[in-house]
Design an enzyme around this catalytic site. Structure first.
Site: not given
Ligand SMILES: [Zn+2]
Length: 279
Positions: A27, A32, A68, A71, A83, A136, A140, A146, A170, A174
Site C-alpha cells: 500500500w 499504510h 518503505d 528501502r 513484503h 507494515h 501488506d 502481495h 501493482h 497500492d
Molecule cells: Zn511493503
C-alpha cells in the site's frame, strides 16, 4: 547523435528497466497510515501505552510506513523479500512447505516479529524494529497483489494506464485506486481513514479479529488476486485511453476499503495480543 547523448539514452533506458523491475512495496503511504490509524483506535490501554513506550513521538500510522522509507538502504536489503509471498499460478491457497523460502516471505515474517514484540526480555531496539516491520507487513499481506505470482512480480511487470499515467497494475492497487477515490471525494488520508474506521461494524470487528493466523490472511488475498487476474482490464477502444475505467475503479474500491479496514482491525488485535497484558 553525439556519443554522450547516446550514452545518456542507454543510461536512462537501463535505469528505467531497473526501476520497472524493482518490486513495489505495498500500500502507498496513505494506505499504510490509514491502517495504522485504525489499529491505534483498536488498542486497549496497556497496548497503547506499550506502543507509545516503544515508538515515543512516532505515531503508529507513521511506524506503518517505516519499512518503505528504508528501502534502498543497503543495511536493510534483507527486508525486501519479506513484503510479499508468491504462489504458483494454479494455487488456490499458499503452502509454506512449497512457497515458504526458508521463512523469507511475509507470512513467516509476521509470525517472527510478533514473537519478538511479545518478548519483553528482548532489547528495546529489537522490539522497535519488530513493531515497525509487523505494522507494515500486516498491512501488506492484505494488499491482494502481495500474495500473487513471481513471473510478473505481483503485477509489477504488468504496465497499465490509470488516470492518464502509465504505471504498473501493482501500483494501481497500492495507491492508484486510493488516490482516485480521495481526489473524487476530496478526502485526505486522515479523513478517509476516519471514515473507514467509523464504518466498521461490531460484527466485522469480531469476525476479522477471530483468526490471527497470517496464513488465513494470505489465503484471502490470494482469492482476491485470482479474481483480479480473471478480470484484467480489456485493451481500451480509444487510443491513449485508461486501461482502468471509472467502472473498474468503482468495482474494486469496496475491496480496497475492506482490505484496509480488515488490516487495521487485525493489526490492532495482534498488538493487543502481543502487548496488551502485563507480562
Ligand atoms: Zn511493503
Amino acid at each position: 547523435m553525439s556519443t554522450l547523448s547516446r550514452l545518456h539514452i542507454i543510461v536512462i533506458a537501463v535505469l528505467g528497466l531497473a526501476m520497472s523491475m524493482t518490486r513495489c512495496f505495498g500500500w502507498g503511504g496513505d494506505g499504510h497510515r490509514m491502517i495504522g490509524a485504525i489499529a491505534q483506535s483498536q488498542l486497549n490501554e496497556q497496548a497503547a501505552e506499550a506502543v507509545k513506550g516503544l515508538l515515543g513521538d512516532e505515531t503508529l500510522a507513521e511506524a506503518c510506513c517505516w519499512a518503505d522509507k528504508i528501502r534502498g538502504e543497503k543495511e536493510y536489503a534483507w527486508v525486501s523479500p519479506l513484503h510479499y509471498i508468491n504462489a504458483p499460478r494454479d494455487a488456490k491457497t499458499v503452502d509454506l512447505d512449497r512457497d515458504g523460502l526458508d521463512g523469507q516471505q511475509i507470512v513467516s515474517s509476521i509470525g517472527k516479529y510478533r514473537e519478538i514484540l511479545k518478548d519483553s526480555e528482548k532489547p528495546k531496539e529489537e522490539r522497535i524494529l519488530a513493531l515497525r516491520l509487523l505494522a507494515h507487513f500486516v498491512g501488506d499481506i492484505h494488499q491482494p497483489l502481495h500474495v500473487s505470482y513471481k513471473d510478473d512480480k505481483g503485477g509489477n511487470m504488468l504496465t497499465v494506464t490509470h488516470l492518464g499515467t502509465r504505471s504498473s497494475m501493482h501500483s494501481v492497487w497500492d495507491s492508484g485506486f486510493i488516490k482516485q477515490h480521495c481526489k473524487k471525494m476530496e478526502l485526505s488520508w486522515e479523513t478517509m481513514g476516519a471514515a473507514l474506521r467509523e464504518t466498521i461494524t461490531p460484527d466485522e470487528q469480531r469476525r476479522w479479529s477471530q483468526s490471527l493466523d497470517p496464513v488465513e490472511w494470505a489465503n484471502e488475498s490470494l482469492v482476491l488476486t485470482i479474481s483480479i487476474y480473471a478480470k484484467l482490464p480489456e485493451p481500451p477502444k480509444v487510443k491513449g485511453a485508461d486501461d482502468f475505467t471509472e467502472s473498474d475503479a468503482q468495482h474494486w474500491m469496496p475491496t480496497v476499503a475492506d482490505r484496509l479496514q480488515t488490516a487495521g482491525v487485525r493489526l490492532g488485535a495482534v498488538l493487543n495480543d502481543a502487548l496488551g497484558s502485563s507480562k
